[in-house]
Design a protein around this motif. Structure first.
Motif, PDB file in Angstrom:
ATOM      1  N   MET A 109       0.849  -1.177   0.000  1.00  0.00           N
ATOM      2  CA  MET A 109       0.000   0.000   0.000  1.00  0.00           C
ATOM      3  C   MET A 109       0.892   1.236   0.000  1.00  0.00           C
ATOM      4  O   MET A 109       1.809   1.353   0.796  1.00  0.00           O
ATOM      5  CB  MET A 109      -0.884  -0.013   1.254  1.00  0.00           C
ATOM      6  CG  MET A 109      -1.686   1.239   1.446  1.00  0.00           C
ATOM      7  SD  MET A 109      -2.641   1.289   3.000  1.00  0.00           S
ATOM      8  CE  MET A 109      -3.930   0.151   2.619  1.00  0.00           C
ATOM      9  N   THR A 110       0.595   2.143  -0.905  1.00  0.00           N
ATOM     10  CA  THR A 110       1.315   3.405  -0.964  1.00  0.00           C
ATOM     11  C   THR A 110       0.477   4.459  -0.264  1.00  0.00           C
ATOM     12  O   THR A 110      -0.717   4.593  -0.528  1.00  0.00           O
ATOM     13  CB  THR A 110       1.558   3.816  -2.428  1.00  0.00           C
ATOM     14  OG1 THR A 110       2.269   2.769  -3.081  1.00  0.00           O
ATOM     15  CG2 THR A 110       2.343   5.096  -2.505  1.00  0.00           C
ATOM     16  N   VAL A 111       1.108   5.178   0.652  1.00  0.00           N
ATOM     17  CA  VAL A 111       0.407   6.209   1.410  1.00  0.00           C
ATOM     18  C   VAL A 111       1.231   7.495   1.384  1.00  0.00           C
ATOM     19  O   VAL A 111       2.433   7.460   1.120  1.00  0.00           O
ATOM     20  CB  VAL A 111       0.173   5.771   2.880  1.00  0.00           C
ATOM     21  CG1 VAL A 111      -0.748   4.562   2.945  1.00  0.00           C
ATOM     22  CG2 VAL A 111       1.477   5.492   3.590  1.00  0.00           C
ATOM     23  N   PRO A 112       0.601   8.634   1.679  1.00  0.00           N
ATOM     24  CA  PRO A 112       1.352   9.888   1.766  1.00  0.00           C
ATOM     25  C   PRO A 112       2.408   9.804   2.882  1.00  0.00           C
ATOM     26  O   PRO A 112       2.283   8.990   3.807  1.00  0.00           O
ATOM     27  CB  PRO A 112       0.279  10.925   2.115  1.00  0.00           C
ATOM     28  CG  PRO A 112      -1.003  10.323   1.693  1.00  0.00           C
ATOM     29  CD  PRO A 112      -0.831   8.849   1.866  1.00  0.00           C
ATOM     30  N   LYS A 164       3.870   1.375   8.267  1.00  0.00           N
ATOM     31  CA  LYS A 164       4.939   0.473   8.705  1.00  0.00           C
ATOM     32  C   LYS A 164       4.536  -0.299   9.955  1.00  0.00           C
ATOM     33  O   LYS A 164       4.810  -1.495  10.065  1.00  0.00           O
ATOM     34  CB  LYS A 164       6.225   1.256   8.962  1.00  0.00           C
ATOM     35  CG  LYS A 164       6.950   1.659   7.714  1.00  0.00           C
ATOM     36  CD  LYS A 164       8.234   2.410   8.052  1.00  0.00           C
ATOM     37  CE  LYS A 164       8.942   2.836   6.792  1.00  0.00           C
ATOM     38  NZ  LYS A 164      10.153   3.618   7.078  1.00  0.00           N
ATOM     39  N   ARG A 165       3.891   0.398  10.918  1.00  0.00           N
ATOM     40  CA  ARG A 165       3.447  -0.283  12.147  1.00  0.00           C
ATOM     41  C   ARG A 165       2.434  -1.379  11.831  1.00  0.00           C
ATOM     42  O   ARG A 165       2.517  -2.483  12.355  1.00  0.00           O
ATOM     43  CB  ARG A 165       2.848   0.717  13.133  1.00  0.00           C
ATOM     44  CG  ARG A 165       3.878   1.469  13.946  1.00  0.00           C
ATOM     45  CD  ARG A 165       3.260   2.193  15.130  1.00  0.00           C
ATOM     46  NE  ARG A 165       2.171   3.084  14.764  1.00  0.00           N
ATOM     47  CZ  ARG A 165       2.312   4.338  14.342  1.00  0.00           C
ATOM     48  NH1 ARG A 165       3.518   4.849  14.189  1.00  0.00           N
ATOM     49  NH2 ARG A 165       1.259   5.085  14.052  1.00  0.00           N
ATOM     50  N   ILE A 166       1.491  -1.076  10.958  1.00  0.00           N
ATOM     51  CA  ILE A 166       0.486  -2.074  10.589  1.00  0.00           C
ATOM     52  C   ILE A 166       1.157  -3.255   9.894  1.00  0.00           C
ATOM     53  O   ILE A 166       0.838  -4.420  10.152  1.00  0.00           O
ATOM     54  CB  ILE A 166      -0.597  -1.458   9.682  1.00  0.00           C
ATOM     55  CG1 ILE A 166      -1.390  -0.418  10.463  1.00  0.00           C
ATOM     56  CG2 ILE A 166      -1.522  -2.532   9.132  1.00  0.00           C
ATOM     57  CD1 ILE A 166      -2.254   0.463   9.590  1.00  0.00           C
ATOM     58  N   ASN A 187       3.395   7.742  19.292  1.00  0.00           N
ATOM     59  CA  ASN A 187       3.902   7.905  17.938  1.00  0.00           C
ATOM     60  C   ASN A 187       3.134   9.034  17.286  1.00  0.00           C
ATOM     61  O   ASN A 187       1.945   8.936  17.064  1.00  0.00           O
ATOM     62  CB  ASN A 187       3.726   6.611  17.128  1.00  0.00           C
ATOM     63  CG  ASN A 187       4.601   5.515  17.658  1.00  0.00           C
ATOM     64  OD1 ASN A 187       5.685   5.773  18.146  1.00  0.00           O
ATOM     65  ND2 ASN A 187       4.123   4.294  17.566  1.00  0.00           N
ATOM     66  N   ARG A 188       3.817  10.126  17.024  1.00  0.00           N
ATOM     67  CA  ARG A 188       3.159  11.299  16.469  1.00  0.00           C
ATOM     68  C   ARG A 188       3.154  11.246  14.950  1.00  0.00           C
ATOM     69  O   ARG A 188       4.089  10.758  14.346  1.00  0.00           O
ATOM     70  CB  ARG A 188       3.889  12.558  16.919  1.00  0.00           C
ATOM     71  CG  ARG A 188       3.870  12.745  18.418  1.00  0.00           C
ATOM     72  CD  ARG A 188       4.524  14.052  18.811  1.00  0.00           C
ATOM     73  NE  ARG A 188       5.958  13.978  18.984  1.00  0.00           N
ATOM     74  CZ  ARG A 188       6.536  13.600  20.110  1.00  0.00           C
ATOM     75  NH1 ARG A 188       5.822  13.249  21.137  1.00  0.00           N
ATOM     76  NH2 ARG A 188       7.834  13.569  20.213  1.00  0.00           N
ATOM     77  N   PRO A 189       2.111  11.803  14.354  1.00  0.00           N
ATOM     78  CA  PRO A 189       2.119  11.918  12.892  1.00  0.00           C
ATOM     79  C   PRO A 189       3.255  12.831  12.476  1.00  0.00           C
ATOM     80  O   PRO A 189       3.594  13.773  13.175  1.00  0.00           O
ATOM     81  CB  PRO A 189       0.777  12.562  12.568  1.00  0.00           C
ATOM     82  CG  PRO A 189      -0.058  12.456  13.798  1.00  0.00           C
ATOM     83  CD  PRO A 189       0.890  12.324  14.947  1.00  0.00           C
ATOM     84  N   SER A 190       3.846  12.542  11.339  1.00  0.00           N
ATOM     85  CA  SER A 190       4.926  13.400  10.880  1.00  0.00           C
ATOM     86  C   SER A 190       4.369  14.605  10.132  1.00  0.00           C
ATOM     87  O   SER A 190       3.257  14.592   9.648  1.00  0.00           O
ATOM     88  CB  SER A 190       5.882  12.618   9.982  1.00  0.00           C
ATOM     89  OG  SER A 190       5.188  11.785   9.105  1.00  0.00           O
ATOM     90  N   ALA A 191       5.178  15.615  10.087  1.00  0.00           N
ATOM     91  CA  ALA A 191       4.762  16.861   9.430  1.00  0.00           C
ATOM     92  C   ALA A 191       4.802  16.676   7.923  1.00  0.00           C
ATOM     93  O   ALA A 191       5.542  15.870   7.409  1.00  0.00           O
ATOM     94  CB  ALA A 191       5.695  17.986   9.840  1.00  0.00           C
TER      95      ALA A 191
END
Length: 97
Positions: free
Chosen positions: A1-4, A12-14, A91-95
């Protein structure tokens, strides 16, 4: 799966969780006792835990990532900044790039 890029850490965690689950399934299938009726109760509980894990991945983060859109990038950035500001230990979302 390609994600933003903002969702890559979650992807990656999933993937890691699914890989661990696959190893557990492979171990159960390789167990010679899996076909013995007197051990069915033990394997039933193992099956239930693995089934719950698969369902949690499918109905939770995987579902959210499969529907991640450009509109979600802004909110991801806001949540990430809030986590950084309040030093929330998660785990914070990245900017966004």
């Amino acid at each position: 799966m390609t994600v933003p890029p903002e969702a890559e850490a979650s992807r990656k965690r999933i993937h890691q969780i699914a890989a661990r689950a696959k190893k557990r399934v492979d171990a159960v299938l390789a167990d010679p006792d899996v076909s013995r009726p007197d051990f069915a109760k033990n394997f039933y509980h193992t099956y239930k835990r693995l089934s719950e894990l698969a369902q949690a991945i499918d109905e939770g983060p995987l579902f959210a990532l499969s529907r991640f859109r450009a509109e979600d990038r802004f909110l991801t950035h806001v949540v990430g900044e809030a986590c950084r500001s309040f030093t929330i230990p998660t785990n914070r979302p990245s900017a966004p790039p």
